[in-house]
Design a protein around this motif. Structure first.
Motif, PDB file in Angstrom:
ATOM      1  N   VAL A  56      36.525  35.440  31.235  1.00 24.16           N
ATOM      2  CA  VAL A  56      36.929  34.382  32.161  1.00 24.16           C
ATOM      3  C   VAL A  56      38.454  34.262  32.202  1.00 24.16           C
ATOM      4  CG1 VAL A  56      36.758  31.910  32.640  1.00 24.16           C
ATOM      5  CG2 VAL A  56      34.769  33.158  31.788  1.00 24.16           C
ATOM      6  N   SER A  57      39.125  34.555  31.090  1.00 23.15           N
ATOM      7  CA  SER A  57      40.584  34.430  31.055  1.00 23.15           C
ATOM      8  C   SER A  57      41.271  35.503  31.888  1.00 23.15           C
ATOM      9  CB  SER A  57      41.075  34.516  29.608  1.00 23.15           C
ATOM     10  OG  SER A  57      40.806  35.803  29.052  1.00 23.15           O
ATOM     11  N   LEU A  58      40.560  36.566  32.265  1.00 25.05           N
ATOM     12  CA  LEU A  58      41.141  37.643  33.061  1.00 25.05           C
ATOM     13  C   LEU A  58      40.857  37.487  34.546  1.00 25.05           C
ATOM     14  CD1 LEU A  58      40.163  40.696  30.818  1.00 25.05           C
ATOM     15  CD2 LEU A  58      42.278  39.363  30.752  1.00 25.05           C
ATOM     16  N   ILE A  59      39.899  36.615  34.892  1.00 23.49           N
ATOM     17  CA  ILE A  59      39.446  36.475  36.267  1.00 23.49           C
ATOM     18  C   ILE A  59      39.948  35.154  36.830  1.00 23.49           C
ATOM     19  CG2 ILE A  59      37.413  36.457  37.768  1.00 23.49           C
ATOM     20  CD1 ILE A  59      37.957  39.118  36.380  1.00 23.49           C
ATOM     21  N   ALA A  84      35.437  40.445  42.047  1.00 26.08           N
ATOM     22  CA  ALA A  84      36.174  39.391  41.358  1.00 26.08           C
ATOM     23  C   ALA A  84      37.661  39.622  41.568  1.00 26.08           C
ATOM     24  CB  ALA A  84      35.837  39.358  39.875  1.00 26.08           C
ATOM     25  N   ILE A  85      38.431  38.549  41.510  1.00 28.64           N
ATOM     26  CA  ILE A  85      39.883  38.617  41.696  1.00 28.64           C
ATOM     27  C   ILE A  85      40.553  38.353  40.350  1.00 28.64           C
ATOM     28  CG2 ILE A  85      41.860  37.603  42.895  1.00 28.64           C
ATOM     29  CD1 ILE A  85      40.019  36.832  45.148  1.00 28.64           C
ATOM     30  N   LEU A  86      41.524  39.202  40.015  1.00 23.90           N
ATOM     31  CA  LEU A  86      42.216  39.065  38.737  1.00 23.90           C
ATOM     32  C   LEU A  86      43.078  37.808  38.732  1.00 23.90           C
ATOM     33  CD1 LEU A  86      43.305  42.762  38.120  1.00 23.90           C
ATOM     34  CD2 LEU A  86      41.294  41.571  37.253  1.00 23.90           C
ATOM     35  N   ARG A  87      43.172  37.168  37.594  1.00 20.91           N
ATOM     36  CA  ARG A  87      43.941  35.930  37.465  1.00 20.91           C
ATOM     37  C   ARG A  87      45.432  36.208  37.671  1.00 20.91           C
ATOM     38  NH1 ARG A  87      43.115  30.976  35.044  1.00 20.91           N
ATOM     39  NH2 ARG A  87      41.042  31.629  34.303  1.00 20.91           N
ATOM     40  N   GLY A  88      46.049  35.379  38.495  1.00 20.46           N
ATOM     41  CA  GLY A  88      47.479  35.502  38.734  1.00 20.46           C
ATOM     42  C   GLY A  88      47.857  36.629  39.663  1.00 20.46           C
ATOM     43  N   ARG A  89      46.864  37.355  40.212  1.00 16.98           N
ATOM     44  CA  ARG A  89      47.153  38.468  41.106  1.00 16.98           C
ATOM     45  C   ARG A  89      46.167  38.431  42.259  1.00 16.98           C
ATOM     46  NH1 ARG A  89      47.188  43.549  37.079  1.00 16.98           N
ATOM     47  NH2 ARG A  89      47.487  44.621  39.048  1.00 16.98           N
ATOM     48  N   SER A  90      46.462  39.191  43.276  1.00 16.72           N
ATOM     49  CA  SER A  90      45.549  39.260  44.421  1.00 16.72           C
ATOM     50  C   SER A  90      44.641  40.477  44.359  1.00 16.72           C
ATOM     51  CB  SER A  90      46.363  39.287  45.720  1.00 16.72           C
ATOM     52  OG  SER A  90      47.224  40.428  45.745  1.00 16.72           O
ATOM     53  N   ASP A  91      44.714  41.242  43.266  1.00 13.23           N
ATOM     54  CA  ASP A  91      43.901  42.450  43.142  1.00 13.23           C
ATOM     55  C   ASP A  91      42.428  42.088  43.009  1.00 13.23           C
ATOM     56  OD1 ASP A  91      46.317  43.666  43.140  1.00 13.23           O
ATOM     57  OD2 ASP A  91      46.342  44.104  40.996  1.00 13.23           O
TER      58      ASP A  91
END
Length: 470
Positions: free
Chosen positions: A205-208, A234-241
């Protein structure tokens, strides 16, 4: 002073022991007792009643003890006996091996040396070392087994690491009980732009992105249990990837592990012609219901449109179930569709009704395609619900019923009903023959008639000698 005999142990004194019980005491504390002369001749033998090799020693009176030992033990026993006779201090006990009959098996005995009152006589008290030797052998075997297991573990660990780091997709493993990432490969570290050590110990969850991470584990678990290969975005946390997660669940050491393959979404070509992605999108989001079955009608997978059609919550409740159970005429419908699709590879349209456990039957049109998945045949059913407009159009195009309507006013009701019955009966027979591609046996089964009754009606309506499928 306390007289001797009243207090037995005093200043190292030993109580007097009757000669008739001294032998019992010696055999109780040792397995073998030998009285030998200084040259090694055996003068007397005492044996513990529980000793298992009594027969080996009972006949040794008068023989030399060296003759009963193997070569290595003879030299060692000779040196230790000489040291005892010369009085070089306390002589440690010695371990020797007695020969069995034929010299094949050996009996290990540990002897201690003792002086006795008789001049020139030495008492040897021996303890059987076989239990100790067996225990030592078990310990050695256990140690060797542990070393083999350790080497096998290191071998598998090396193979696992090489396989993990050579994977082109990112791979991570999560302990489902805690949600902690326990394994990650180099491809995942490159994808997340983080060192591998920074990923381990974190939660997925901390990565998403937080909006998707709340129920991500539950969605991955449901997807893994469903057995489908559809990924979860899923979208990576802090990024739009955006990444695609493909989960698999397995159990190891009593814990459930969630393995996820993580990859960036496949970029379609400029023309958008990515067949795999397009077909997956059609299967998942298309309006038509799609069902894949085995050759016997067992459901392999279904899309969400089919679940909505029959009112089922999850396709897991349908997998392994027979599709004919959902059709109006059951195995008759499936047999007709399967046989037609098997002959030509496809069946364009087949009208029937379909219903789940709780929903009311719905009119549907089914297109069937047969293909090989590896070596096994698979049927794909594309199901579309028939609208009311289609039913109205069918009624308008029905010439038979139109001709019946024209009889009103010119014939009696009895004649009109009789004519109507004949028209409907003929239409049903023609439709059954057309659907079964002129298979009279399947048509009779579909109509609930015997073959003889079907042939009578075919002759009645003049259908016996013409191809009604035209």
């Amino acid at each position: 002073m306390t007289p001797r005999g009243t207090k037995f142990w005093n200043s190292g004194d030993i109580p007097l022991i009757a000669p008739d019980i001294l032998g019992n005491i010696l055999t109780a504390v040792a397995d073998v007792g030998l009285v030998i002369a200084e040259d090694g001749t055996i003068l007397s033998v005492l044996l513990n009643p529980a000793f298992g090799d009594r027969g080996r020693f009972e006949s040794l009176d008068g023989s030399n003890i060296s003759e009963t030992l193997n070569t290595e033990s003879r030299e060692k026993f000779g040196r230790r006996l000489q040291a005892f006779l010369t009085g070089e201090g306390d002589v440690r006990a010695i371990e020797v091996n007695h020969l069995r009959g034929g010299g094949r098996d050996e009996l290990p005995i540990r002897y201690s040396f003792h002086r006795i009152g008789t001049a020139g006589a030495i008492l040897l008290l021996g303890r059987d070392l076989r239990p100790v030797a067996e225990m030592q052998q078990q310990l050695v075997s256990a140690q060797m087994a542990l070393e083999r297991d350790y080497e096998a573990h290191r071998d598998y660990e090396m193979r696992f690491r090489v396989l993990l780091d050579s994977a082109t997709d990112g791979v991570l493993m999560i302990t489902m009980q805690s949600g902690i990432i326990t394994e990650a490969n180099a491809a995942l570290a490159d994808l997340l732009d983080k060192p591998r050590e920074a990923i381990l110990g974190q939660t997925l969850v901390s990565l998403i992105d937080g909006r998707q991470g709340a129920n991500l584990i539950d969605r991955l678990t449901s997807q893994a249990l469903s057995g489908t290969s559809m990924p979860i975005e899923a979208i990576l946390r802090g990024r739009s990837d955006t990444v695609m997660l493909r989960p698999t669940i397995f159990r190891a050491a009593g814990e459930r592990i969630l393995l996820c393959r993580v990859a960036a979404p496949t970029q379609p070509s400029a023309s958008g012609d990515n067949l795999d992605v397009n077909l997956r999108g059609l299967y998942a989001q298309g309006p038509d219901s799609i069902v894949f079955t085995a050759a016997d009608g067992t459901i392999l997978s279904t899309n969400d449109s089919f679940l909505n059609l029959i009112g089922t919550a999850h396709d897991m409740s349908l997998r392994g179930q027979p599709l004919p159970d959902l059709l109006q005429r059951g195995s008759v419908d499936f047999k007709v569709m399967a046989e037609n699709a098997a002959q030509s590879g496809r069946l364009r349209t087949y009208a029937t009704r379909i219903a789940g456990d709780y929903g009311s039957p719905r009119e549907v049109e089914i297109a069937v395609t047969r293909f090989l998945a590896g070596a096994s045949p698979v049927f794909a059913f594309v199901i579309r619900e028939a609208g009311r407009a289609d039913a109205a159009r069918d009624e308008q195009n029905d010439d038979g019923l139109s001709s019946v309507k024209e009889l009103v006013g010119s014939s009696t009701l009895r004649d009109i009903v009789s004519e109507t019955t004949n028209v409907v009966e003929k239409m049903c027979i023609e439709t059954a023959i057309a659907l079964t591609m002129n298979n009279r046996v399947a048509a009779a089964e579909m109509l609930g008639l015997s073959r003889q009754s079907l042939y009578v009606k075919l002759r009645k309506f003049g259908l016996i000698d013409r191809d009604v499928s035209d």
